[in-house]
Scaffold this motif. Structure first.
Motif, short mmCIF file in Angstrom:
data_model
loop_
_atom_site.label_atom_id
_atom_site.label_comp_id
_atom_site.label_asym_id
_atom_site.label_seq_id
_atom_site.Cartn_x
_atom_site.Cartn_y
_atom_site.Cartn_z
N THR A 228 0.49 -1.01 -0.06
CA THR A 228 0.38 -0.51 -0.05
C THR A 228 1.15 1.37 0.03
O THR A 228 1.07 2.00 0.90
N PRO A 229 1.48 1.69 -1.00
CA PRO A 229 2.20 3.03 -0.99
C PRO A 229 0.77 4.25 -1.03
O PRO A 229 -0.44 3.71 -1.19
N ARG A 230 1.10 5.22 -0.43
CA ARG A 230 0.21 6.32 0.22
C ARG A 230 0.60 7.57 -0.25
O ARG A 230 2.25 7.79 -0.60
N THR A 231 -0.12 8.20 -1.53
CA THR A 231 0.24 9.52 -1.72
C THR A 231 -0.41 10.32 -0.68
O THR A 231 -2.13 10.04 -0.20
N VAL A 232 0.46 11.06 -0.31
CA VAL A 232 0.13 12.50 1.05
C VAL A 232 -0.76 13.47 0.01
O VAL A 232 -0.25 14.14 -0.69
N THR A 233 -1.38 13.90 0.64
CA THR A 233 -2.40 15.05 0.12
C THR A 233 -2.57 16.29 0.95
O THR A 233 -2.25 15.76 2.50
N PHE B 206 7.71 10.47 8.86
CA PHE B 206 7.79 9.06 9.19
C PHE B 206 6.52 8.23 9.43
O PHE B 206 7.00 6.73 9.52
N HIS B 207 5.66 8.99 9.54
CA HIS B 207 4.52 8.03 10.31
C HIS B 207 3.63 7.75 8.86
O HIS B 207 3.70 6.18 9.22
N VAL B 208 4.47 7.77 7.95
CA VAL B 208 3.18 7.16 7.14
C VAL B 208 4.35 5.90 6.18
O VAL B 208 4.11 5.22 6.59
N VAL B 209 5.87 6.10 6.57
CA VAL B 209 6.64 5.01 6.41
C VAL B 209 6.36 3.95 7.07
O VAL B 209 6.54 2.94 6.81
N PHE B 210 6.41 4.58 8.49
CA PHE B 210 6.06 3.18 9.21
C PHE B 210 4.72 2.78 9.41
O PHE B 210 5.53 1.40 9.60
N GLY B 211 3.81 3.75 8.97
CA GLY B 211 2.85 2.25 9.31
C GLY B 211 2.65 1.21 8.73
O GLY B 211 1.90 0.55 8.93
N LYS B 212 3.11 1.58 6.97
CA LYS B 212 3.67 0.56 5.99
C LYS B 212 4.26 -0.08 6.30
O LYS B 212 3.53 -1.92 5.99
N THR B 213 4.87 -0.49 7.38
CA THR B 213 5.79 -1.82 8.18
C THR B 213 5.21 -2.60 9.60
O THR B 213 5.06 -3.42 9.31
N GLN C 205 7.93 8.67 -5.56
CA GLN C 205 7.15 8.21 -6.61
C GLN C 205 8.55 8.10 -7.73
O GLN C 205 8.28 7.09 -8.59
N ARG C 206 9.90 8.83 -7.44
CA ARG C 206 11.15 8.66 -8.36
C ARG C 206 11.70 7.74 -7.36
O ARG C 206 12.65 7.46 -8.33
N GLY C 207 11.52 6.81 -6.49
CA GLY C 207 12.38 6.33 -6.05
C GLY C 207 13.35 6.49 -4.97
O GLY C 207 14.40 6.13 -4.66
#
Length: 349
Positions: free
Chosen positions: A23-28, A68-75, A133-135
């Motif tokens: 689940t990649p996440r686009t931040v809005t 940090f939270h968005v990246v952390f949440g994926k894990t 999104q660009r890696g």
């Protein structure tokens, strides 16, 4: 075949294992507004496009801790769905600014494993890397988490505890911060006349204000970050657990402490790195969070005359105002320190 994810238990992890999280996440801008509603962060660079553009950003970046939270949440579904507690962080580097519209994804590598003495749990060490999104890498950090065993009789792996740096080195700081135009930095709009030269090692700052955490707030935050750890949102399961109730997500405490630190550190606009952190004691809904900070070190950055770096240790407490700079650890049934966070923040010169 099982079609649902029960989460990994301690014996499922292998040293060197790599995990590509879903689940990649686009931040809005909606995420930014909700983050502000949850924590009340007031740092001008992240709050105002006009301010950010004036000092050198293309637009207001999102709050470093939202990244940090968005990246952390994926894990969480892969690393800590069956966690007892998240224990600490190290070598966390913010590598590139993130803006609304960017899409974040995360991968992790298992870098350490150690069964605990009770034989019921083990500690898992992972390095997680968030990319856009660009890696491009935007965040890299290590955390360690106590995870339940599925089978207490399962043999323990060979213990491997990684050697982690005590602090992120100065040469690794600042890549997420563009050149700042000091002449256009408006102290009045930023909220403080105190810049880098006004702070000294050993200085202690009581951030004065407190925030009481409500059940709905931390539930909303946990879902915002797509953090699925049972200990934070599932009262049905946690009623049978150690505390009989849900724990507040440790990152929620970090963001509250950071927001509170504005009162005294308003010009410390960017977290460049987290050297280390530990969740000393749990927080439950109804507790009031206070915070104080100590300046551990001040440092000039290589090839940067626009900003300096403050090494700060911020301690958050539960139900203890910080005028006397408390250091005593709290406990589930005792007010006291619940978080110690050692980090580098950039401040305009």
């Amino acid at each position: 075949m099982r079609k649902t994810n029960p989460g990994n238990f301690f014996e499922d992890f292998r040293l060197g294992q790599t995990i590509r999280h879903a689940t990649p996440r686009t931040v809005t801008v909606g995420d930014v507004a909700l983050y502000t509603a949850l924590y009340g962060s007031r740092f001008a660079v992240q709050s105002s496009d006009a301010f950010a553009k004036a000092v050198g950003y293309p637009q207001a970046p999102i709050d470093d801790l939202l990244t940090f939270h968005v990246v952390f949440g994926k894990t969480v579904p892969d690393v800590s769905l069956n966690a007892v507690a998240n224990l600490g962080y190290a070598d966390c580097r913010f590598l590139k600014a993130v803006y609304p519209g960017d899409t974040l994804a995360t991968m992790s590598e298992v870098i350490g494993l150690k069964e605990n003495s009770n034989g019921k749990t083990g500690t898992v060490y992972v390095r997680s890397v968030g990319t856009n999104q660009r890696g491009e890498e935007v965040l890299s950090y290590v955390r360690w988490v106590m995870v339940r065993k599925r089978d207490e009789e399962a043999p323990a792996p060979e213990a491997v505890v990684p050697q982690l740096p005590k602090r992120v080195e100065l040469v690794a700081l600042g890549s997420a911060c563009p050149a700042i135009d000091r002449a256009t930095w408006d102290d009045g709009l930023a909220g403080s006349p105190h810049r880098f030269a006004d702070y000294a090692a050993g200085e202690k700052i009581d951030h004065v204000d407190g925030m009481t955490v409500e059940e709905a707030e931390h539930q909303l935050a946990t879902r915002l970050f797509q953090n699925t750890a049972k200990v934070h949102f599932n009262q049905h399961s946690e009623a049978q657990g150690r505390f009989g109730r849900r724990l507040i997500y440790g990152g929620h405490v970090i963001s509250l402490a950071r927001a509170l630190s504005f009162n005294g550190l308003a010009n410390a606009f960017h977290i460049a790195a987290i050297n280390g952190g530990r969740h000393v004691a749990p927080l439950f809904a109804g507790g009031t969070v206070f915070a104080w900070s100590e300046i551990i070190e001040t440092a000039e950055l290589p090839d940067r005359s626009d900003v300096g770096a403050l090494r700060i240790v911020t301690r958050a407490t539960r139900d203890v105002p910080c005028a006397e700079f408390p250091v005593e650890d709290g406990a589930p049934d005792k007010p006291g320190v619940i978080l110690e966070l050692d980090y580098w923040a950039l401040m305009v010169r």
